[in-house]
Design an enzyme around this catalytic site. Structure first.
Site, PDB file in Angstrom:
ATOM      1  N   LYS A  88       9.427  13.267  -0.717  1.00  0.00           N
ATOM      2  CA  LYS A  88      10.084  11.991  -1.034  1.00  0.00           C
ATOM      3  C   LYS A  88       9.932  11.669  -2.522  1.00  0.00           C
ATOM      4  O   LYS A  88      10.901  11.262  -3.170  1.00  0.00           O
ATOM      5  CB  LYS A  88       9.524  10.856  -0.168  1.00  0.00           C
ATOM      6  CG  LYS A  88      10.276   9.557  -0.413  1.00  0.00           C
ATOM      7  CD  LYS A  88       9.818   8.388   0.425  1.00  0.00           C
ATOM      8  CE  LYS A  88      10.408   7.102  -0.119  1.00  0.00           C
ATOM      9  NZ  LYS A  88       9.795   5.895   0.429  1.00  0.00           N
ATOM     10  N   ASP A 106      10.687  -3.441  -9.045  1.00  0.00           N
ATOM     11  CA  ASP A 106      11.434  -4.144  -8.016  1.00  0.00           C
ATOM     12  C   ASP A 106      12.377  -3.115  -7.444  1.00  0.00           C
ATOM     13  O   ASP A 106      12.962  -2.305  -8.174  1.00  0.00           O
ATOM     14  CB  ASP A 106      12.190  -5.352  -8.566  1.00  0.00           C
ATOM     15  CG  ASP A 106      12.622  -6.261  -7.417  1.00  0.00           C
ATOM     16  OD1 ASP A 106      11.838  -6.445  -6.475  1.00  0.00           O
ATOM     17  OD2 ASP A 106      13.770  -6.748  -7.431  1.00  0.00           O
ATOM     18  N   SER A 107      12.488  -3.096  -6.145  1.00  0.00           N
ATOM     19  CA  SER A 107      13.264  -2.048  -5.513  1.00  0.00           C
ATOM     20  C   SER A 107      13.910  -2.592  -4.267  1.00  0.00           C
ATOM     21  O   SER A 107      13.561  -3.677  -3.791  1.00  0.00           O
ATOM     22  CB  SER A 107      12.347  -0.867  -5.175  1.00  0.00           C
ATOM     23  OG  SER A 107      11.297  -1.291  -4.340  1.00  0.00           O
ATOM     24  N   HIS A 163      14.058   7.121  -5.630  1.00  0.00           N
ATOM     25  CA  HIS A 163      14.346   6.137  -6.668  1.00  0.00           C
ATOM     26  C   HIS A 163      13.086   5.792  -7.466  1.00  0.00           C
ATOM     27  O   HIS A 163      13.093   5.730  -8.675  1.00  0.00           O
ATOM     28  CB  HIS A 163      14.936   4.884  -6.008  1.00  0.00           C
ATOM     29  CG  HIS A 163      14.129   4.345  -4.848  1.00  0.00           C
ATOM     30  ND1 HIS A 163      13.622   5.151  -3.862  1.00  0.00           N
ATOM     31  CD2 HIS A 163      13.721   3.089  -4.535  1.00  0.00           C
ATOM     32  CE1 HIS A 163      12.946   4.427  -2.999  1.00  0.00           C
ATOM     33  NE2 HIS A 163      12.996   3.165  -3.383  1.00  0.00           N
ATOM     34  N   GLU A 222       0.823  -1.224   0.000  1.00  0.00           N
ATOM     35  CA  GLU A 222       0.000   0.000   0.000  1.00  0.00           C
ATOM     36  C   GLU A 222       0.854   1.269   0.000  1.00  0.00           C
ATOM     37  O   GLU A 222       0.489   2.286  -0.582  1.00  0.00           O
ATOM     38  CB  GLU A 222      -0.938   0.005   1.219  1.00  0.00           C
ATOM     39  CG  GLU A 222      -2.169  -0.864   1.028  1.00  0.00           C
ATOM     40  CD  GLU A 222      -2.966  -0.540  -0.234  1.00  0.00           C
ATOM     41  OE1 GLU A 222      -3.188   0.657  -0.516  1.00  0.00           O
ATOM     42  OE2 GLU A 222      -3.354  -1.469  -0.964  1.00  0.00           O
ATOM     43  N   GLY A 223       2.013   1.188   0.674  1.00  0.00           N
ATOM     44  CA  GLY A 223       2.915   2.351   0.729  1.00  0.00           C
ATOM     45  C   GLY A 223       3.382   2.727  -0.671  1.00  0.00           C
ATOM     46  O   GLY A 223       3.380   3.897  -1.064  1.00  0.00           O
TER      47      GLY A 223
HETATM   48  P1  IMP Z   1       9.822  -5.269  -3.549  1.00  0.00           P
HETATM   49  O1  IMP Z   1       8.413  -5.039  -3.122  1.00  0.00           O
HETATM   50  O2  IMP Z   1      10.150  -6.644  -3.905  1.00  0.00           O
HETATM   51  O3  IMP Z   1      10.261  -4.254  -4.570  1.00  0.00           O
HETATM   52  O4  IMP Z   1      10.676  -5.028  -2.255  1.00  0.00           O
HETATM   53  C1  IMP Z   1      11.164  -3.805  -1.974  1.00  0.00           C
HETATM   54  C2  IMP Z   1      11.612  -3.751  -0.535  1.00  0.00           C
HETATM   55  O5  IMP Z   1      12.697  -2.818  -0.511  1.00  0.00           O
HETATM   56  C3  IMP Z   1      10.545  -3.172   0.357  1.00  0.00           C
HETATM   57  O6  IMP Z   1       9.812  -4.157   0.994  1.00  0.00           O
HETATM   58  C4  IMP Z   1      11.369  -2.371   1.338  1.00  0.00           C
HETATM   59  O7  IMP Z   1      11.904  -3.232   2.280  1.00  0.00           O
HETATM   60  C5  IMP Z   1      12.529  -1.875   0.496  1.00  0.00           C
HETATM   61  N1  IMP Z   1      12.216  -0.577  -0.112  1.00  0.00           N
HETATM   62  C6  IMP Z   1      12.005  -0.305  -1.431  1.00  0.00           C
HETATM   63  N2  IMP Z   1      11.711   0.986  -1.619  1.00  0.00           N
HETATM   64  C7  IMP Z   1      11.729   1.545  -0.390  1.00  0.00           C
HETATM   65  C8  IMP Z   1      11.471   2.875   0.064  1.00  0.00           C
HETATM   66  O8  IMP Z   1      11.145   3.804  -0.684  1.00  0.00           O
HETATM   67  N3  IMP Z   1      11.593   3.063   1.379  1.00  0.00           N
HETATM   68  C9  IMP Z   1      11.921   2.078   2.251  1.00  0.00           C
HETATM   69  N4  IMP Z   1      12.149   0.833   1.889  1.00  0.00           N
HETATM   70  C10 IMP Z   1      12.053   0.557   0.561  1.00  0.00           C
END
Ligand code: IMP
Length: 212
Positions: free
Chosen positions: A190, A84-85, A195, A11-12
């Site tokens: 932010k 993906d982050s 990113h 959701e974030g």
């Molecule tokens: P994804 O959902 O597989 O891309 O996992 C990304 C994970 O990286 C998230 O669950 C967070 O732990 C971390 N992450 C990615 N972007 C952010 C951000 O903007 N702030 C804080 N943590 C982030």
């Protein structure tokens, strides 16, 4: 104009994405809103590989199963975006990296994950605490093509959590410019520097150039 499905259950992230894409005038659906029940493994070695797998995997799922939450529409009416982050900490050999969500287990709280990262950096000076958030957005089009855009934000790992905004690792990720954590920034602030903001704006440009 095609609508967008953003492939995340977070959701974030969804809040950030809606804010950044609101000027496109497109309707943006979360997976839940579109009624998509697909599960895609995120076991690629890079952010780009995972983002591509997710976007293409969900587009394929929609072609096969339709989108129960989007009455009267088919996969041809959509672009599927996936990201993906994660966080790369240089002193930790770029951990947690593609494992950011899984670090210490999916069910471990971010309070614990953040405390663990800070503990692993005990005694490390500011100049060696460099880190970055990385985001790759992939867009899967109905014609089967896919492209990616990447964004990063540089910072350092602080000595304690600060701030209530954002999610995940935000409370320990500090910016050099003002020594604030990204959890101390408003959502708007932010998005300007993040990113995900950079990658999404790059993707918006690519979609425009392709006429989508
Ligand atoms: P994804 O959902 O597989 O891309 O996992 C990304 C994970 O990286 C998230 O669950 C967070 O732990 C971390 N992450 C990615 N972007 C952010 C951000 O903007 N702030 C804080 N943590 C982030």
């Amino acid at each position: 104009m095609k609508d967008i499905i953003f492939a995340t259950g977070n959701e974030g992230k969804m809040r950030e994405v809606r804010e950044i894409l609101k000027d496109t005038g497109r309707r943006i659906y979360s997976m839940k809103e579109a009624g998509i029940a697909a599960q895609v493994e995120e076991d690629g070695a890079t952010f780009a590989e995972n983002a591509r797998r997710k976007a293409v995997g969900i587009m394929e799922w929609c072609k096969k199963n339709g989108m129960p939450g989007c009455a009267g529409k088919t996969a041809d009416d959509f672009i599927v975006l996936a990201d993906d982050s994660g966080l790369e900490v240089d002193f930790l050999g770029k951990e947690p990296g593609v494992y950011s969500a899984r670090y210490m287990g999916y069910d471990t709280s971010y309070r614990e994950k953040n405390a663990n990262i800070i503990a692993r950096m005990d005694g490390v000076e500011k100049k060696d605490r460099t880190a970055r958030f990385v985001c790759v957005i992939a867009a899967a089009y109905p014609d089967g093509s896919c492209e990616t855009a990447r964004g990063t934000v540089e910072g350092y790992i602080g000595w304690e959590e600060a701030g209530e905004n954002g999610f995940g690792y935000d409370p320990i990720f500090y910016l050099y410019e003002n020594d604030l954590s990204t959890a101390q920034l408003s959502a708007e602030e932010k998005n300007q520097i993040s990113h995900r903001g950079k990658a999404l704006r790059g993707m918006k440009e690519k979609m425009k150039q392709r006429g989508f």
